[in-house]
Design a protein around this motif. Structure first.
Motif, PDB file in Angstrom:
ATOM      1  N   TYR A 146     -14.551 123.758  27.733  1.00 49.03           N
ATOM      2  CA  TYR A 146     -15.408 122.579  27.846  1.00 49.03           C
ATOM      3  C   TYR A 146     -16.447 122.563  26.751  1.00 49.03           C
ATOM      4  CZ  TYR A 146     -17.605 126.307  30.680  1.00 49.03           C
ATOM      5  OH  TYR A 146     -18.095 127.502  31.142  1.00 49.03           O
ATOM      6  N   TRP A 147     -16.949 121.364  26.468  1.00 48.60           N
ATOM      7  CA  TRP A 147     -18.097 121.205  25.577  1.00 48.60           C
ATOM      8  C   TRP A 147     -18.719 119.850  25.864  1.00 48.60           C
ATOM      9  CZ3 TRP A 147     -18.275 117.711  21.292  1.00 48.60           C
ATOM     10  CH2 TRP A 147     -17.072 117.087  20.967  1.00 48.60           C
ATOM     11  N   MET A 148     -20.016 119.764  25.595  1.00 50.63           N
ATOM     12  CA  MET A 148     -20.779 118.569  25.934  1.00 50.63           C
ATOM     13  C   MET A 148     -21.546 118.040  24.730  1.00 50.63           C
ATOM     14  SD  MET A 148     -20.183 118.228  29.207  1.00 50.63           S
ATOM     15  CE  MET A 148     -21.389 117.027  29.720  1.00 50.63           C
ATOM     16  N   ALA A 149     -21.774 116.745  24.728  1.00 49.34           N
ATOM     17  CA  ALA A 149     -22.661 116.145  23.738  1.00 49.34           C
ATOM     18  C   ALA A 149     -24.069 116.689  23.982  1.00 49.34           C
ATOM     19  CB  ALA A 149     -22.656 114.627  23.867  1.00 49.34           C
ATOM     20  N   GLU A 209     -24.041 123.251  17.074  1.00 46.17           N
ATOM     21  CA  GLU A 209     -23.725 124.131  18.199  1.00 46.17           C
ATOM     22  C   GLU A 209     -22.274 123.981  18.645  1.00 46.17           C
ATOM     23  OE1 GLU A 209     -25.772 126.596  19.821  1.00 46.17           O
ATOM     24  OE2 GLU A 209     -26.620 126.249  17.839  1.00 46.17           O
ATOM     25  N   VAL A 210     -21.655 122.836  18.391  1.00 51.17           N
ATOM     26  CA  VAL A 210     -20.273 122.632  18.838  1.00 51.17           C
ATOM     27  C   VAL A 210     -19.300 123.496  18.040  1.00 51.17           C
ATOM     28  CG1 VAL A 210     -18.426 120.939  19.154  1.00 51.17           C
ATOM     29  CG2 VAL A 210     -20.763 120.365  19.845  1.00 51.17           C
ATOM     30  N   PRO A 211     -19.236 123.388  16.724  1.00 55.23           N
ATOM     31  CA  PRO A 211     -18.296 124.267  16.008  1.00 55.23           C
ATOM     32  C   PRO A 211     -18.704 125.744  16.056  1.00 55.23           C
ATOM     33  CG  PRO A 211     -19.581 122.977  14.449  1.00 55.23           C
ATOM     34  CD  PRO A 211     -19.883 122.438  15.822  1.00 55.23           C
ATOM     35  N   ARG A 212     -19.966 126.005  16.308  1.00 56.18           N
ATOM     36  CA  ARG A 212     -20.406 127.404  16.415  1.00 56.18           C
ATOM     37  C   ARG A 212     -19.686 128.116  17.551  1.00 56.18           C
ATOM     38  NH1 ARG A 212     -26.512 129.485  17.959  1.00 56.18           N
ATOM     39  NH2 ARG A 212     -26.033 131.707  17.848  1.00 56.18           N
ATOM     40  N   TRP A 213     -19.436 127.404  18.651  1.00 57.78           N
ATOM     41  CA  TRP A 213     -18.887 128.034  19.844  1.00 57.78           C
ATOM     42  C   TRP A 213     -17.472 127.584  20.193  1.00 57.78           C
ATOM     43  CZ3 TRP A 213     -21.764 131.974  20.388  1.00 57.78           C
ATOM     44  CH2 TRP A 213     -23.152 131.906  20.255  1.00 57.78           C
ATOM     45  N   GLY A 238     -19.530 105.109  32.227  1.00 54.68           N
ATOM     46  CA  GLY A 238     -18.612 104.612  31.217  1.00 54.68           C
ATOM     47  C   GLY A 238     -18.777 105.200  29.831  1.00 54.68           C
ATOM     48  N   ALA A 239     -19.847 105.952  29.606  1.00 52.66           N
ATOM     49  CA  ALA A 239     -20.108 106.519  28.278  1.00 52.66           C
ATOM     50  C   ALA A 239     -19.568 107.942  28.202  1.00 52.66           C
ATOM     51  CB  ALA A 239     -21.603 106.524  27.987  1.00 52.66           C
ATOM     52  N   TRP A 240     -18.891 108.272  27.088  1.00 52.24           N
ATOM     53  CA  TRP A 240     -18.367 109.612  26.869  1.00 52.24           C
ATOM     54  C   TRP A 240     -19.534 110.590  26.720  1.00 52.24           C
ATOM     55  CZ3 TRP A 240     -18.960 113.490  23.408  1.00 52.24           C
ATOM     56  CH2 TRP A 240     -17.999 114.500  23.390  1.00 52.24           C
ATOM     57  N   VAL A 241     -19.471 111.719  27.469  1.00 50.15           N
ATOM     58  CA  VAL A 241     -20.528 112.735  27.380  1.00 50.15           C
ATOM     59  C   VAL A 241     -19.983 114.133  27.109  1.00 50.15           C
ATOM     60  CG1 VAL A 241     -22.174 111.431  28.797  1.00 50.15           C
ATOM     61  CG2 VAL A 241     -20.636 113.091  29.896  1.00 50.15           C
ATOM     62  N   GLY A 242     -18.670 114.325  27.198  1.00 48.55           N
ATOM     63  CA  GLY A 242     -18.126 115.652  26.962  1.00 48.55           C
ATOM     64  C   GLY A 242     -16.632 115.708  27.182  1.00 48.55           C
ATOM     65  N   ASP A 293     -27.028 115.395  24.039  1.00 46.01           N
ATOM     66  CA  ASP A 293     -27.913 114.652  24.949  1.00 46.01           C
ATOM     67  C   ASP A 293     -27.444 114.680  26.401  1.00 46.01           C
ATOM     68  OD1 ASP A 293     -25.742 112.963  24.579  1.00 46.01           O
ATOM     69  OD2 ASP A 293     -26.948 111.191  24.123  1.00 46.01           O
ATOM     70  N   ALA A 294     -26.255 115.219  26.663  1.00 48.04           N
ATOM     71  CA  ALA A 294     -25.753 115.322  28.034  1.00 48.04           C
ATOM     72  C   ALA A 294     -25.976 116.704  28.632  1.00 48.04           C
ATOM     73  CB  ALA A 294     -24.265 114.984  28.066  1.00 48.04           C
ATOM     74  N   ARG A 295     -26.389 117.650  27.814  1.00 46.94           N
ATOM     75  CA  ARG A 295     -26.583 119.015  28.300  1.00 46.94           C
ATOM     76  C   ARG A 295     -27.817 119.112  29.194  1.00 46.94           C
ATOM     77  NH1 ARG A 295     -25.946 121.105  22.293  1.00 46.94           N
ATOM     78  NH2 ARG A 295     -23.787 120.459  22.000  1.00 46.94           N
ATOM     79  N   GLY A 296     -27.746 120.041  30.138  1.00 49.05           N
ATOM     80  CA  GLY A 296     -28.890 120.285  31.013  1.00 49.05           C
ATOM     81  C   GLY A 296     -29.038 119.284  32.146  1.00 49.05           C
TER      82      GLY A 296
END
Length: 184
Positions: free
Chosen positions: A94-97, A32-36, A73-77, A99-102
């Protein structure tokens, strides 16, 4: 320009560092990341290190600001303001990992960036663009108060080709309330 760290009740937004490279690379592997986005696919650790170095340079030059979004402390987006050299305008991205979405992280982070852009950078307008069909990004922009302005034919390009794009804008004096969009 000096890097700026932004904080919200749950998040810290700061310049991405080499410590984020593995998380960025792993998150970019989600189809989904490179798609958008314009991220290369496949996305490698070298891509992440190159982006991190360029983000520091862009900040120093004041042409683009990028923040790693971190929760506990954890990168999420990632979130950023591009095209800052256009005199009072910028484009948010913007874009998100996965597991961080929603979880509301994106809108929380974006509100902090928008406040900073209008209050500290004294921007007049922030623009949002996305490939037609990117409903999650459009919903976030609408929630943030962006006003849908139309569809730009074949206006967005990436390594995969040219795409129709939605465009929306937010002005400094807009009330930032969510409004109806004809495409959602």
């Amino acid at each position: 320009m000096q890097p700026v760290t932004l904080r919200t009740p749950r998040l810290e937004l700061s310049l991405p560092t080499s410590d984020d490279a593995e998380a960025i690379t792993a998150a970019a592997a989600d189809p989904e990341v490179p798609r958008w986005t314009t991220l290369p696919s496949p996305y490698t650790l070298d891509h992440a290190h190159d982006f991190i170095a360029r983000a520091a340079t862009w900040t120093e030059e004041g042409t683009q600001l990028n923040w790693a979004i971190r929760c506990d402390g954890a990168w999420v987006g990632m979130i950023g303001l591009a095209h800052l050299d256009h005199g009072g305008d910028a484009e948010i991205g913007y874009w998100m990992a996965a597991d961080a979405r929603g979880r509301g992280f994106l809108t929380e982070a974006a509100r902090a960036v928008i406040d900073y852009a209008f209050d500290e950078l004294e921007l007049a307008r922030i623009e949002w663009r996305a490939v037609v069909g990117n409903i999650p990004s459009a919903r976030a922009a609408r929630t943030l108060g962006f006003r849908y302005e139309g569809m730009l034919r074949q206006a967005l390009s990436d390594p995969r080709g040219r795409h129709d794009g939605w465009i929306a804008g937010l002005l400094r004096d807009d009330d930032r309330a969510s409004v109806d969009w004809p495409v959602l």
